[in-house]
Design a protein around this motif. Sequence first.
Motif, PDB file in Angstrom:
ATOM      1  N   GLU A  43     -38.761 -22.770  19.719  1.00 37.29           N
ATOM      2  CA  GLU A  43     -38.833 -24.230  19.514  1.00 37.29           C
ATOM      3  C   GLU A  43     -39.796 -24.806  20.558  1.00 37.29           C
ATOM      4  O   GLU A  43     -39.609 -24.605  21.757  1.00 37.29           O
ATOM      5  CB  GLU A  43     -37.471 -24.911  19.670  1.00 37.29           C
ATOM      6  CG  GLU A  43     -37.588 -26.405  19.341  1.00 37.29           C
ATOM      7  CD  GLU A  43     -36.350 -27.255  19.637  1.00 37.29           C
ATOM      8  OE1 GLU A  43     -36.349 -28.432  19.232  1.00 37.29           O
ATOM      9  OE2 GLU A  43     -35.414 -26.770  20.292  1.00 37.29           O
ATOM     10  N   GLY A  45     -41.203 -27.990  22.465  1.00 43.00           N
ATOM     11  CA  GLY A  45     -40.768 -29.357  22.781  1.00 43.00           C
ATOM     12  C   GLY A  45     -39.264 -29.485  22.561  1.00 43.00           C
ATOM     13  O   GLY A  45     -38.796 -30.369  21.864  1.00 43.00           O
ATOM     14  N   GLY A  47     -36.935 -30.463  24.423  1.00 49.06           N
ATOM     15  CA  GLY A  47     -36.251 -31.619  25.009  1.00 49.06           C
ATOM     16  C   GLY A  47     -34.986 -31.207  25.752  1.00 49.06           C
ATOM     17  O   GLY A  47     -34.994 -30.241  26.528  1.00 49.06           O
ATOM     18  N   GLU A  68     -40.528 -26.318  26.909  1.00 55.17           N
ATOM     19  CA  GLU A  68     -40.550 -27.747  27.216  1.00 55.17           C
ATOM     20  C   GLU A  68     -41.517 -27.964  28.384  1.00 55.17           C
ATOM     21  O   GLU A  68     -41.478 -27.249  29.382  1.00 55.17           O
ATOM     22  CB  GLU A  68     -39.132 -28.238  27.558  1.00 55.17           C
ATOM     23  CG  GLU A  68     -39.002 -29.628  28.146  1.00 55.17           C
ATOM     24  CD  GLU A  68     -39.654 -30.726  27.308  1.00 55.17           C
ATOM     25  OE1 GLU A  68     -39.414 -30.787  26.089  1.00 55.17           O
ATOM     26  OE2 GLU A  68     -40.422 -31.525  27.892  1.00 55.17           O
ATOM     27  N   LYS A  69     -42.334 -28.995  28.211  1.00 55.89           N
ATOM     28  CA  LYS A  69     -43.407 -29.286  29.173  1.00 55.89           C
ATOM     29  C   LYS A  69     -42.862 -29.875  30.486  1.00 55.89           C
ATOM     30  O   LYS A  69     -43.383 -29.579  31.555  1.00 55.89           O
ATOM     31  CB  LYS A  69     -44.324 -30.292  28.476  1.00 55.89           C
ATOM     32  CG  LYS A  69     -45.540 -30.730  29.176  1.00 55.89           C
ATOM     33  CD  LYS A  69     -46.413 -31.397  28.117  1.00 55.89           C
ATOM     34  CE  LYS A  69     -47.232 -32.520  28.595  1.00 55.89           C
ATOM     35  NZ  LYS A  69     -48.093 -33.071  27.541  1.00 55.89           N
ATOM     36  N   TYR A  70     -41.829 -30.704  30.400  1.00 56.30           N
ATOM     37  CA  TYR A  70     -41.393 -31.438  31.598  1.00 56.30           C
ATOM     38  C   TYR A  70     -40.103 -30.878  32.195  1.00 56.30           C
ATOM     39  O   TYR A  70     -39.060 -30.840  31.524  1.00 56.30           O
ATOM     40  CB  TYR A  70     -41.202 -32.917  31.268  1.00 56.30           C
ATOM     41  CG  TYR A  70     -42.494 -33.604  30.916  1.00 56.30           C
ATOM     42  CD1 TYR A  70     -43.490 -33.772  31.871  1.00 56.30           C
ATOM     43  CD2 TYR A  70     -42.744 -34.026  29.620  1.00 56.30           C
ATOM     44  CE1 TYR A  70     -44.701 -34.369  31.547  1.00 56.30           C
ATOM     45  CE2 TYR A  70     -43.952 -34.621  29.283  1.00 56.30           C
ATOM     46  CZ  TYR A  70     -44.918 -34.787  30.254  1.00 56.30           C
ATOM     47  OH  TYR A  70     -46.118 -35.365  29.922  1.00 56.30           O
ATOM     48  N   ILE A  94     -43.086 -24.685  30.067  1.00 56.43           N
ATOM     49  CA  ILE A  94     -44.540 -24.527  29.876  1.00 56.43           C
ATOM     50  C   ILE A  94     -45.057 -25.586  28.897  1.00 56.43           C
ATOM     51  O   ILE A  94     -44.302 -26.162  28.125  1.00 56.43           O
ATOM     52  CB  ILE A  94     -44.916 -23.119  29.347  1.00 56.43           C
ATOM     53  CG1 ILE A  94     -44.226 -22.833  28.009  1.00 56.43           C
ATOM     54  CG2 ILE A  94     -44.599 -22.050  30.369  1.00 56.43           C
ATOM     55  CD1 ILE A  94     -44.790 -21.622  27.273  1.00 56.43           C
ATOM     56  N   ASP A  95     -46.364 -25.791  28.948  1.00 55.62           N
ATOM     57  CA  ASP A  95     -47.040 -26.686  28.003  1.00 55.62           C
ATOM     58  C   ASP A  95     -47.473 -25.850  26.793  1.00 55.62           C
ATOM     59  O   ASP A  95     -48.010 -24.745  26.969  1.00 55.62           O
ATOM     60  CB  ASP A  95     -48.264 -27.289  28.702  1.00 55.62           C
ATOM     61  CG  ASP A  95     -48.893 -28.406  27.897  1.00 55.62           C
ATOM     62  OD1 ASP A  95     -49.062 -28.237  26.662  1.00 55.62           O
ATOM     63  OD2 ASP A  95     -49.235 -29.438  28.495  1.00 55.62           O
ATOM     64  N   ALA A  96     -47.253 -26.371  25.596  1.00 52.81           N
ATOM     65  CA  ALA A  96     -47.637 -25.638  24.382  1.00 52.81           C
ATOM     66  C   ALA A  96     -49.125 -25.306  24.348  1.00 52.81           C
ATOM     67  O   ALA A  96     -49.540 -24.379  23.655  1.00 52.81           O
ATOM     68  CB  ALA A  96     -47.256 -26.449  23.145  1.00 52.81           C
ATOM     69  N   ASN A 113     -39.519 -30.049  16.359  1.00 49.71           N
ATOM     70  CA  ASN A 113     -38.550 -31.104  16.069  1.00 49.71           C
ATOM     71  C   ASN A 113     -38.949 -32.408  16.751  1.00 49.71           C
ATOM     72  O   ASN A 113     -39.006 -32.481  17.977  1.00 49.71           O
ATOM     73  CB  ASN A 113     -37.159 -30.678  16.540  1.00 49.71           C
ATOM     74  CG  ASN A 113     -36.587 -29.561  15.687  1.00 49.71           C
ATOM     75  OD1 ASN A 113     -36.746 -29.561  14.459  1.00 49.71           O
ATOM     76  ND2 ASN A 113     -35.933 -28.597  16.316  1.00 49.71           N
ATOM     77  N   PHE A 114     -39.273 -33.399  15.958  1.00 47.51           N
ATOM     78  CA  PHE A 114     -39.566 -34.746  16.458  1.00 47.51           C
ATOM     79  C   PHE A 114     -40.648 -34.699  17.542  1.00 47.51           C
ATOM     80  O   PHE A 114     -40.527 -35.300  18.602  1.00 47.51           O
ATOM     81  CB  PHE A 114     -38.262 -35.430  16.919  1.00 47.51           C
ATOM     82  CG  PHE A 114     -37.301 -35.531  15.772  1.00 47.51           C
ATOM     83  CD1 PHE A 114     -37.336 -36.621  14.917  1.00 47.51           C
ATOM     84  CD2 PHE A 114     -36.426 -34.489  15.480  1.00 47.51           C
ATOM     85  CE1 PHE A 114     -36.501 -36.681  13.796  1.00 47.51           C
ATOM     86  CE2 PHE A 114     -35.604 -34.532  14.360  1.00 47.51           C
ATOM     87  CZ  PHE A 114     -35.639 -35.630  13.527  1.00 47.51           C
ATOM     88  N   ASP A 116     -44.098 -35.346  19.519  1.00 48.89           N
ATOM     89  CA  ASP A 116     -44.801 -36.601  19.793  1.00 48.89           C
ATOM     90  C   ASP A 116     -45.873 -36.807  18.721  1.00 48.89           C
ATOM     91  O   ASP A 116     -46.660 -35.891  18.443  1.00 48.89           O
ATOM     92  CB  ASP A 116     -45.442 -36.557  21.187  1.00 48.89           C
ATOM     93  CG  ASP A 116     -44.381 -36.415  22.279  1.00 48.89           C
ATOM     94  OD1 ASP A 116     -43.224 -36.807  22.026  1.00 48.89           O
ATOM     95  OD2 ASP A 116     -44.709 -35.906  23.365  1.00 48.89           O
ATOM     96  N   THR A 189     -30.908 -32.551  16.319  1.00 49.97           N
ATOM     97  CA  THR A 189     -31.499 -32.634  17.652  1.00 49.97           C
ATOM     98  C   THR A 189     -31.061 -33.980  18.253  1.00 49.97           C
ATOM     99  O   THR A 189     -30.525 -34.837  17.553  1.00 49.97           O
ATOM    100  CB  THR A 189     -33.044 -32.571  17.587  1.00 49.97           C
ATOM    101  OG1 THR A 189     -33.535 -33.855  17.174  1.00 49.97           O
ATOM    102  CG2 THR A 189     -33.536 -31.515  16.618  1.00 49.97           C
ATOM    103  N   GLU A 190     -31.354 -34.164  19.540  1.00 49.02           N
ATOM    104  CA  GLU A 190     -30.986 -35.437  20.188  1.00 49.02           C
ATOM    105  C   GLU A 190     -31.701 -36.617  19.508  1.00 49.02           C
ATOM    106  O   GLU A 190     -31.088 -37.636  19.207  1.00 49.02           O
ATOM    107  CB  GLU A 190     -31.344 -35.429  21.685  1.00 49.02           C
ATOM    108  CG  GLU A 190     -30.423 -34.621  22.564  1.00 49.02           C
ATOM    109  CD  GLU A 190     -30.821 -33.151  22.684  1.00 49.02           C
ATOM    110  OE1 GLU A 190     -31.767 -32.710  21.993  1.00 49.02           O
ATOM    111  OE2 GLU A 190     -30.162 -32.438  23.463  1.00 49.02           O
ATOM    112  N   TYR A 191     -33.008 -36.441  19.257  1.00 46.48           N
ATOM    113  CA  TYR A 191     -33.769 -37.538  18.630  1.00 46.48           C
ATOM    114  C   TYR A 191     -33.282 -37.786  17.207  1.00 46.48           C
ATOM    115  O   TYR A 191     -33.211 -38.918  16.761  1.00 46.48           O
ATOM    116  CB  TYR A 191     -35.275 -37.216  18.640  1.00 46.48           C
ATOM    117  CG  TYR A 191     -35.956 -37.698  19.885  1.00 46.48           C
ATOM    118  CD1 TYR A 191     -35.683 -37.119  21.117  1.00 46.48           C
ATOM    119  CD2 TYR A 191     -36.864 -38.752  19.854  1.00 46.48           C
ATOM    120  CE1 TYR A 191     -36.293 -37.553  22.274  1.00 46.48           C
ATOM    121  CE2 TYR A 191     -37.484 -39.200  21.016  1.00 46.48           C
ATOM    122  CZ  TYR A 191     -37.197 -38.603  22.212  1.00 46.48           C
ATOM    123  OH  TYR A 191     -37.803 -39.055  23.359  1.00 46.48           O
TER     124      TYR A 191
END
Length: 215
Positions: A43, A45, A47, A68-70, A94-96, A113-114, A116, A189-191
Motif C-alpha cells: 500500500e 501512502g 497513512g 508512508e512518506k511522513y 519512504i517516498d513513493a 487509497n485516497f 493526494d 481506510t481512515e479517509y
Amino acid sequence: MRLRNIKNAQDIISKSKYVVLNPKEYRGKMQQLFKNNNKIEVEIGMGKGDFIINKARLNPNINFIGIEKYASVLVKAVKKLENVELNNLKIMNIDADTIDEVFASEIDQIYLNFSDPWPKKKHANRRLTSPLFLDKYDKIFKNDKVIEMKTDNRNLFEYSLVTLSQKKYLFEEIKLDLYTDLNADNIQTEYEKKFVSLGLPIYKLKARCQIDKKN
Ligand SMILES: C[S@@+](CC[C@H](N)C(=O)[O-])C[C@H]1O[C@@H](n2cnc3c(N)ncnc32)[C@H](O)[C@@H]1O
C-alpha cells in the motif's frame, strides 16, 4: 509540525519491529523479511495504517508492506501496532518516488487509497497514477501488474482510468459509488470513514495488466 515532535516520531518508529529501517538492503529479496515465499502486496501512502493492518490480519497467507512518506503520520500506525502480533506485515518510511530503488520484480499487487489528488496540471507527475509512477511500478511487479485504487476524488479517478488504459491495463472492477454495492471484504481506510460519514461517493477500480510469460 514542531521539530521535536518529528524527532520523537522517528525515535518511536526506529524501535518498532514492524519498521524496515534500511529497505534498500532488501531490494529483490523482500521475502527474507517474512521468511516465506508468499505473495507481497504494497500500500502506497498508508497513512495511519488501518487498511494495511486489517488486510494483514484478515489475510495471513499474504505478506503486506505499507509505505508512508511522513514519519509524523507513520508513527500513528506504529502506535496501533504496539500490542499486535502480525508476521505478515512490514512498514517503511519512504517516498513513493524511490519505490523502484527499494523493490525489484517482487510485488504482486499495489493499493492506492485516497492518494493526494494534486489537482494542478503542473503537479500531474506527482499523482500516484501518473505515467511516471506507472513506469516505476512496471519495475517492481513480479508477474501480472495489479493496482487497486479507492478515492473520493472524481478527477483523479477519471485521470487514473485514462493513464492505466494507456498503459494497457484492463479493468476488473470499476465502481462509481462503492457503497451502493459494497463487497463484504471491503476494508475501510481512515479517509474512507470520514468521506463515507459525509455521504460522499467513493470511487473504486481494480486494474490488471497481464504479462505474457513467453516474452
Ligand atoms: C490523503 S492521505 C490517505 C491516507 C490513507 N491511505 C487513507 O486512505 O486513510 C494520503 C497519504 O499518502 C501519503 N503520501 C503522499 N504522497 C506520498 C508519496 N509520494 N510516498 C509515500 N506516501 C505518500 C501522505 O503522507 C498521506 O499519509
